[in-house]
Write an enzyme that holds these catalytic residues in place. Structure first.
Site, mmCIF file in Angstrom:
data_model
loop_
_atom_site.group_PDB
_atom_site.id
_atom_site.type_symbol
_atom_site.label_atom_id
_atom_site.label_comp_id
_atom_site.label_asym_id
_atom_site.label_seq_id
_atom_site.Cartn_x
_atom_site.Cartn_y
_atom_site.Cartn_z
ATOM 1 N N LYS A 184 -58.091 10.651 22.646
ATOM 2 C CA LYS A 184 -57.166 10.368 23.745
ATOM 3 C C LYS A 184 -57.970 10.372 25.024
ATOM 4 O O LYS A 184 -59.038 11.005 25.091
ATOM 5 C CB LYS A 184 -56.075 11.438 23.805
ATOM 6 C CG LYS A 184 -54.831 10.996 24.542
ATOM 7 C CD LYS A 184 -53.885 10.167 23.673
ATOM 8 C CE LYS A 184 -52.737 9.615 24.494
ATOM 9 N NZ LYS A 184 -51.706 8.996 23.637
ATOM 10 N N GLY B 221 -52.654 1.969 25.247
ATOM 11 C CA GLY B 221 -51.899 2.470 26.395
ATOM 12 C C GLY B 221 -51.228 3.800 26.099
ATOM 13 O O GLY B 221 -51.250 4.308 24.981
ATOM 14 N N ASP B 222 -50.655 4.377 27.142
ATOM 15 C CA ASP B 222 -49.809 5.565 27.051
ATOM 16 C C ASP B 222 -49.075 5.591 28.400
ATOM 17 O O ASP B 222 -48.950 4.538 29.046
ATOM 18 C CB ASP B 222 -50.657 6.839 26.827
ATOM 19 C CG ASP B 222 -49.815 8.075 26.500
ATOM 20 O OD1 ASP B 222 -49.370 8.209 25.348
ATOM 21 O OD2 ASP B 222 -49.572 8.903 27.392
ATOM 22 N N ASN C 207 -42.041 2.276 28.321
ATOM 23 C CA ASN C 207 -42.260 1.433 27.142
ATOM 24 C C ASN C 207 -41.545 1.970 25.904
ATOM 25 O O ASN C 207 -40.821 1.230 25.228
ATOM 26 C CB ASN C 207 -43.775 1.314 26.889
ATOM 27 C CG ASN C 207 -44.078 0.636 25.579
ATOM 28 O OD1 ASN C 207 -44.295 1.281 24.554
ATOM 29 N ND2 ASN C 207 -44.037 -0.687 25.572
ATOM 30 N N LYS D 231 -59.312 6.621 17.800
ATOM 31 C CA LYS D 231 -58.191 5.756 18.201
ATOM 32 C C LYS D 231 -57.162 6.610 18.902
ATOM 33 O O LYS D 231 -56.796 7.688 18.412
ATOM 34 C CB LYS D 231 -57.568 5.124 16.946
ATOM 35 C CG LYS D 231 -56.466 4.145 17.239
ATOM 36 C CD LYS D 231 -57.007 2.735 17.445
ATOM 37 C CE LYS D 231 -56.021 1.828 18.155
ATOM 38 N NZ LYS D 231 -56.010 1.948 19.629
#
Ligand code: NDP
Length: 447
Positions: free
Chosen positions: A128, A167-168, A243, A92
């Site tokens: 990642k 997301g990132d 964000n 994850k």
């Protein structure tokens, strides 16, 4: 051999085996230098080479992403997914689209993710991914074609029980939509749990969008409470305007603090009356413009191109942009200006020199692994809702997030005390996360 010598030798081996990956070395060093007392208490971890194994990703995928731009030209980017550790659950961790992305960035983020995810107490492993694709200035059509090409390769490595990206930087609701659409089309499965950060209309969780920023503020609130202080009336700086920054500002304001500055990679907005979040959201979330346009809407505010946000006096600083954005000089300036707390919404935003300054000044310092874990924790809540075909209310989900952040704070605080570094949240976060992963790896035999 002392625990410290053993750890230094493991670190040197990591540097040798992963040449040129500076950010990865930095992230590994930051964890390893706190693990000495754990090896003393648990010699079995050294005997079974748990640290050496954790530093080696379980799997690394690097792939070509060809796509066509609006002028009909062929573009080629590089895609990455580093599946670092699945001892506690499916891999994850987010996807980052930014021109600075290379293997060393993805590995540092994946490595941190292992401990962060463990710290949440939820059943998720660490990974990642991303690409050196730059979404800035690209049309929706170009972003869609890129995402479709990216997922055409990546889909074979994903699955709700295998690997679940989110997301990132550069990957928000729009990109998650395009990625999910392509996954669904290729696999012919409506597998909601394969990606998180989805739109709540089609399987996303309420509060996921807000979770990292809100969670960071809940964490700083807990650190202040532990010192008998509060956020009420505090002057705050939040770097970035993406964000994480936007929802950190929102929660700080809700809790009675005043945010006077935010930024993007070009410059800083200083609005001593308090940042107008509505304006930032309009510019960044809807119009996708630069933060410099803010002063067109708020003439009393000032825009400083290329300036450091950390020069502005504040009580609380939240770095929410990117890695190594807060160095030693900036840290000294913050401390000299009376800053009492720093919590990292971004991953590894403070350099090792900056961290030393905060530790020496004994201000409350919350490392990203702990402070920004609310994002991935709410992703795990999204997976729970997907698995049970349920959708929770905003209030209930936020309550869960708040409780998780309080627990994370409590775990870090207690571990720091237990291992002789009271008030040191880096020690607390690293040791708590590491022990959970190490215990699972020991139980599984040689994996
Ligand atoms: P966004 O893409 O939404 O926003 C990133 C912000 O940071 C933008 O304002 C961007 O400015 C700025 N920024 C990016 N790169 C640089 C740079 N090299 N120098 C200065 N500013 C820069 O990303 P997020 O808000 O999602 O992510 C921010 C940070 O939070 C990252 O470190 C990420 O890893 C971390 N994080 C994110 C989570 C999430 O749920 N989204 C979860 C946990 C951590 P510009 O537009 O000019 O590039």
């Amino acid at each position: 051999m002392s625990a410290e010598t053993a750890i230094e030798s493991i670190f040197q081996q990591v540097v040798r085996r992963n040449p040129g990956e500076d950010e990865f070395h930095q992230a590994v060093h930051e964890v390893l230098e706190t693990l000495g007392p754990v090896l003393v208490k648990h010699p079995e971890y050294a005997e079974h080479k748990i640290i050496e194994r954790i530093c080696e990703p379980e799997r690394q995928i690097i792939f070509r992403v060809p796509w066509q731009d609006d002028n009909g030209h062929v573009q080629i980017n590089r895609g990455f997914r580093v599946q670092f550790n699945s001892a506690l659950g499916p891999y994850k961790g987010g996807l980052r689209f930014h021109p600075s992305v290379y293997l060393g960035i993805i590995k540092f983020l994946g490595f941190e993710q292992i401990f962060k995810n463990a710290l949440t107490g939820m059943p998720i492993g660490g990974a990642k991914g991303g690409s050196d694709f730059d979404p800035k200035g690209r049309s929706d059509g170009e972003v869609m074609r890129f995402c479709q090409s990216f997922m055409t390769e990546l889909h074979r490595h994903l699955g709700e029980y295998t690997d679940v990206p989110a997301g990132d930087i550069g990957v928000g609701a729009r990109e998650i939509g395009f990625l999910f659409g392509q996954y669904k089309r290729i696999t012919n499965r409506y597998e909601s749990g394969v990606l998180t950060g989805k739109n709540p209309h089609w399987g996303g969780s309420l509060v996921r969008r807000e979770a990292t920023g809100y969670g960071t503020v809940f964490f700083v609130d807990e650190m202040l409470r532990a010192r008998g202080q509060s956020l009420e009336g505090r002057t705050c700086l939040v770097s970035g305007s993406g964000n994480v920054a936007i929802y950190a500002i929102e929660k700080l304001e809700e809790l009675g603090a005043k945010v006077v500055a935010c930024s993007d990679s070009n410059g800083v907005i200083h609005d001593p009356d308090g940042i107008s979040l509505e304006t930032v959201k309009q510019l960044k979330e809807i119009e996708r413009r630069r933060i410099s346009d803010y002063i067109k809407h708020r003439p009393r505010a000032k825009y400083h191109a290329g300036a450091s946000i950390w020069d502005i006096p504040c009580d609380v600083a939240l770095p929410c942009a990117t890695q190594n954005e807060l160095g030693e000089t900036a840290a000294r300036r913050l401390v000299a200006n009376g800053c009492i707390a720093v919590a990292e919404g971004a991953n590894m935003p403070t350099t090792p020199g900056g961290i030393r300054v905060f530790e020496e000044a004994r201000i409350a310092y919350g490392p990203g692994k702990a402070a920004n874990a609310g994002g991935v924790a709410t992703s795990a809540l999204e997976m729970q809702q997907n698995a049970s075909r349920d959708a929770w209310t905003f209030e209930y989900t936020e309550k869960r997030l708040h409780a998780i952040m309080r627990d994370i704070h409590g775990r870090c605080f207690e571990a720091a005390e237990e291992f002789g570094s009271p008030g040191n949240y880096i020690v607390g976060a690293n040791i708590t996360g590491f022990r959970r992963v190490a215990e699972a790896m020991l139980a599984f035999g040689l994996i």
